[in-house]
Design a protein around this motif. Structure first.
Motif, PDB file in Angstrom:
ATOM      1  N   ILE A 241      82.740  -6.901  80.336  1.00  0.00           N
ATOM      2  CA  ILE A 241      83.494  -7.397  79.189  1.00  0.00           C
ATOM      3  C   ILE A 241      83.865  -8.849  79.438  1.00  0.00           C
ATOM      4  N   VAL A 242      83.510  -9.731  78.507  1.00  0.00           N
ATOM      5  CA  VAL A 242      83.733 -11.161  78.700  1.00  0.00           C
ATOM      6  C   VAL A 242      84.299 -11.793  77.435  1.00  0.00           C
ATOM      7  N   THR A 243      84.715 -13.062  77.572  1.00  0.00           N
ATOM      8  CA  THR A 243      85.093 -13.851  76.411  1.00  0.00           C
ATOM      9  C   THR A 243      83.830 -14.411  75.757  1.00  0.00           C
ATOM     10  N   VAL A 244      83.989 -14.994  74.585  1.00  0.00           N
ATOM     11  CA  VAL A 244      82.838 -15.578  73.895  1.00  0.00           C
ATOM     12  C   VAL A 244      82.208 -16.697  74.726  1.00  0.00           C
ATOM     13  N   SER A 245      83.034 -17.583  75.265  1.00  0.00           N
ATOM     14  CA  SER A 245      82.498 -18.698  76.043  1.00  0.00           C
ATOM     15  C   SER A 245      81.796 -18.217  77.305  1.00  0.00           C
TER      16      SER A 245
ATOM     17  N   ARG B  45      73.714  -5.122  74.329  1.00  0.00           N
ATOM     18  CA  ARG B  45      73.837  -6.279  75.205  1.00  0.00           C
ATOM     19  C   ARG B  45      73.900  -7.581  74.398  1.00  0.00           C
ATOM     20  N   ASP B  46      74.752  -8.496  74.836  1.00  0.00           N
ATOM     21  CA  ASP B  46      74.977  -9.791  74.192  1.00  0.00           C
ATOM     22  C   ASP B  46      75.669  -9.665  72.840  1.00  0.00           C
ATOM     23  N   GLY B  47      76.250  -8.518  72.573  1.00  0.00           N
ATOM     24  CA  GLY B  47      76.960  -8.336  71.315  1.00  0.00           C
ATOM     25  C   GLY B  47      78.332  -8.995  71.324  1.00  0.00           C
ATOM     26  N   ILE B  48      78.871  -9.168  70.136  1.00  0.00           N
ATOM     27  CA  ILE B  48      80.246  -9.665  69.965  1.00  0.00           C
ATOM     28  C   ILE B  48      80.987  -8.649  69.121  1.00  0.00           C
ATOM     29  N   ILE B  49      82.011  -8.048  69.702  1.00  0.00           N
ATOM     30  CA  ILE B  49      82.776  -6.987  69.051  1.00  0.00           C
ATOM     31  C   ILE B  49      83.946  -7.585  68.279  1.00  0.00           C
ATOM     32  N   LEU B  50      84.074  -7.211  67.019  1.00  0.00           N
ATOM     33  CA  LEU B  50      85.192  -7.653  66.175  1.00  0.00           C
ATOM     34  C   LEU B  50      86.192  -6.517  65.990  1.00  0.00           C
ATOM     35  N   LEU B  51      87.425  -6.760  66.437  1.00  0.00           N
ATOM     36  CA  LEU B  51      88.545  -5.856  66.193  1.00  0.00           C
ATOM     37  C   LEU B  51      89.733  -6.694  65.703  1.00  0.00           C
ATOM     38  N   HIS B  52      90.777  -6.012  65.248  1.00  0.00           N
ATOM     39  CA  HIS B  52      91.982  -6.698  64.769  1.00  0.00           C
ATOM     40  C   HIS B  52      93.195  -6.110  65.479  1.00  0.00           C
ATOM     41  N   ASP B  53      93.991  -6.970  66.121  1.00  0.00           N
ATOM     42  CA  ASP B  53      95.181  -6.457  66.803  1.00  0.00           C
ATOM     43  C   ASP B  53      96.383  -6.371  65.868  1.00  0.00           C
ATOM     44  N   ILE B  54      96.143  -6.402  64.559  1.00  0.00           N
ATOM     45  CA  ILE B  54      97.233  -6.281  63.590  1.00  0.00           C
ATOM     46  C   ILE B  54      97.322  -4.874  63.009  1.00  0.00           C
ATOM     47  N   TYR B  55      96.316  -4.035  63.264  1.00  0.00           N
ATOM     48  CA  TYR B  55      96.307  -2.699  62.678  1.00  0.00           C
ATOM     49  C   TYR B  55      96.709  -1.633  63.699  1.00  0.00           C
TER      50      TYR B  55
ATOM     51  N   PRO C  24      91.597   1.314  75.175  1.00  0.00           N
ATOM     52  CA  PRO C  24      91.330   1.895  76.501  1.00  0.00           C
ATOM     53  C   PRO C  24      90.055   2.728  76.541  1.00  0.00           C
ATOM     54  N   GLY C  25      89.832   3.542  75.515  1.00  0.00           N
ATOM     55  CA  GLY C  25      88.634   4.361  75.478  1.00  0.00           C
ATOM     56  C   GLY C  25      87.371   3.531  75.312  1.00  0.00           C
ATOM     57  N   ILE C  26      87.467   2.485  74.518  1.00  0.00           N
ATOM     58  CA  ILE C  26      86.318   1.587  74.327  1.00  0.00           C
ATOM     59  C   ILE C  26      85.947   0.926  75.648  1.00  0.00           C
ATOM     60  N   LEU C  27      86.949   0.381  76.333  1.00  0.00           N
ATOM     61  CA  LEU C  27      86.681  -0.300  77.597  1.00  0.00           C
ATOM     62  C   LEU C  27      86.128   0.656  78.647  1.00  0.00           C
ATOM     63  N   LYS C  28      86.719   1.837  78.730  1.00  0.00           N
ATOM     64  CA  LYS C  28      86.265   2.815  79.720  1.00  0.00           C
ATOM     65  C   LYS C  28      84.806   3.183  79.505  1.00  0.00           C
ATOM     66  N   GLU C  29      84.428   3.453  78.264  1.00  0.00           N
ATOM     67  CA  GLU C  29      83.057   3.884  77.989  1.00  0.00           C
ATOM     68  C   GLU C  29      82.072   2.733  78.144  1.00  0.00           C
ATOM     69  N   LEU C  30      82.470   1.528  77.726  1.00  0.00           N
ATOM     70  CA  LEU C  30      81.567   0.386  77.891  1.00  0.00           C
ATOM     71  C   LEU C  30      81.289   0.117  79.365  1.00  0.00           C
ATOM     72  N   LYS C  31      82.318   0.200  80.182  1.00  0.00           N
ATOM     73  CA  LYS C  31      82.128  -0.004  81.622  1.00  0.00           C
ATOM     74  C   LYS C  31      81.237   1.094  82.202  1.00  0.00           C
TER      75      LYS C  31
ATOM     76  N   CYS D 213      76.306  -8.036  79.381  1.00  0.00           N
ATOM     77  CA  CYS D 213      77.609  -8.502  78.883  1.00  0.00           C
ATOM     78  C   CYS D 213      77.811  -8.177  77.405  1.00  0.00           C
ATOM     79  N   VAL D 214      79.076  -8.076  77.038  1.00  0.00           N
ATOM     80  CA  VAL D 214      79.483  -7.980  75.639  1.00  0.00           C
ATOM     81  C   VAL D 214      80.819  -8.700  75.509  1.00  0.00           C
ATOM     82  N   ALA D 215      80.982  -9.462  74.445  1.00  0.00           N
ATOM     83  CA  ALA D 215      82.223 -10.201  74.219  1.00  0.00           C
ATOM     84  C   ALA D 215      83.159  -9.379  73.339  1.00  0.00           C
ATOM     85  N   LEU D 216      84.421  -9.327  73.746  1.00  0.00           N
ATOM     86  CA  LEU D 216      85.449  -8.605  73.009  1.00  0.00           C
ATOM     87  C   LEU D 216      86.337  -9.608  72.292  1.00  0.00           C
TER      88      LEU D 216
END
Length: 257
Positions: A237-241, A206-216, A224-231, A62-65
């Motif tokens: 792909i999961v939430t933090v909880s 594995r077990d990472g938490i990815i930080l992005l900003h939806d303001i930029y 889309p490319g990130i999700l495709k390659e991670l899969k 798993c990895v949290a987005l």
């Protein structure tokens, strides 16, 4: 008192090292509680009764987005992408100029199964503030989100990841766990979507938490490319909880891979 096993001693040592690191990076001299997703799950597994939800991250890779500082005009497109890819994320939202100005986006984030979290009201550095000011920064956003969705977040992310004992104490009083990260694309520095994607993929484990900003502008087109390659690499792909389950995140605790 139980005598620590070799494995437990290693976990305790790792937690102490992480706590020292976080304290120094925050520029303070006080200590505070910190743990990792792996250790949170392991400590909770023996007493867990509610299960792990749709995915067991003790078994799955798993990895949290996570996305900070929105919602913004880019958020609806991001939500479309996440819906298409059947992926869920955690949104650490700013109150001023974001939550209060884009209530429809906040409602949609909640309705589509994403996790709503607090990123303060105005992005003040919390370690520079007095306790009552810290409380105000967090409470105003808590109340704004609750007014829109009917629920208050249980997670928060301190701006720039800067925290200390005072921030932890206020967070604990407000029922908020603190969530940091292990992967950053530094998307505040560039609008190059290919570079953002490259940075994320180079750092993700594995077990990472990815930080992005939806303001930029460059961030959402990179998703889309990130999700495709991670899969493709076998990640879920999961939430933090979800990443921490079956652990129940503790208020005031700092969670960091």
């Amino acid at each position: 008192m139980l005598k620590p096993t070799g494995t437990r001693r290693k976990r305790v040592l790792a937690a102490l090292v992480a706590a020292v690191f976080l304290t120094l990076s925050a520029g303070g001299c006080a200590s505070f509680d910190v743990t990792s997703p792996h250790d949170a799950r392991e400590e909770a597994s023996a007493d867990a009764k509610g299960g792990t939800g749709p995915v067991d991250c003790a078994k799955a890779k798993c990895v949290a987005l996570t996305f900070d500082a929105g919602p913004s005009e880019n958020t609806p497109r991001l939500l479309d992408i996440l819906k298409k890819e059947k992926a869920h994320a955690t949104f650490f939202m700013l109150g001023e100029n974001h939550v209060v100005k884009r209530p429809a986006d906040v409602r949609r984030i909640a309705a589509e199964g994403h996790e709503l979290a607090n990123h303060t009201w105005s992005h003040e550095i919390l370690t520079d503030l007095e306790p009552d000011q810290i409380r105000k920064e967090l409470v105003r956003t808590q109340d704004a989100i609750a007014k829109i969705t009917g629920k208050k977040p249980t997670l928060m992310r301190p701006p720039q990841g800067k925290t200390d004992r005072t921030v932890s104490d206020v967070s604990r009083d407000l029922g908020l766990s603190q969530v940091l990260w292990s992967v950053t694309a530094k998307d505040y520095e560039t609008n190059d979507s290919a570079l953002i994607q490259k940075r994320v993929l180079e750092q993700t484990e594995r077990d990472g938490i990815i930080l992005l900003h939806d303001i930029y502008k460059g961030t959402v087109p990179a998703v889309p490319g990130i999700l495709k390659e991670l899969k493709k690499r076998g990640y879920t792909i999961v939430t933090v909880s979800q990443l921490m389950a079956p652990a129940k995140l503790q208020p005031g605790m700092v969670y960091r891979p």
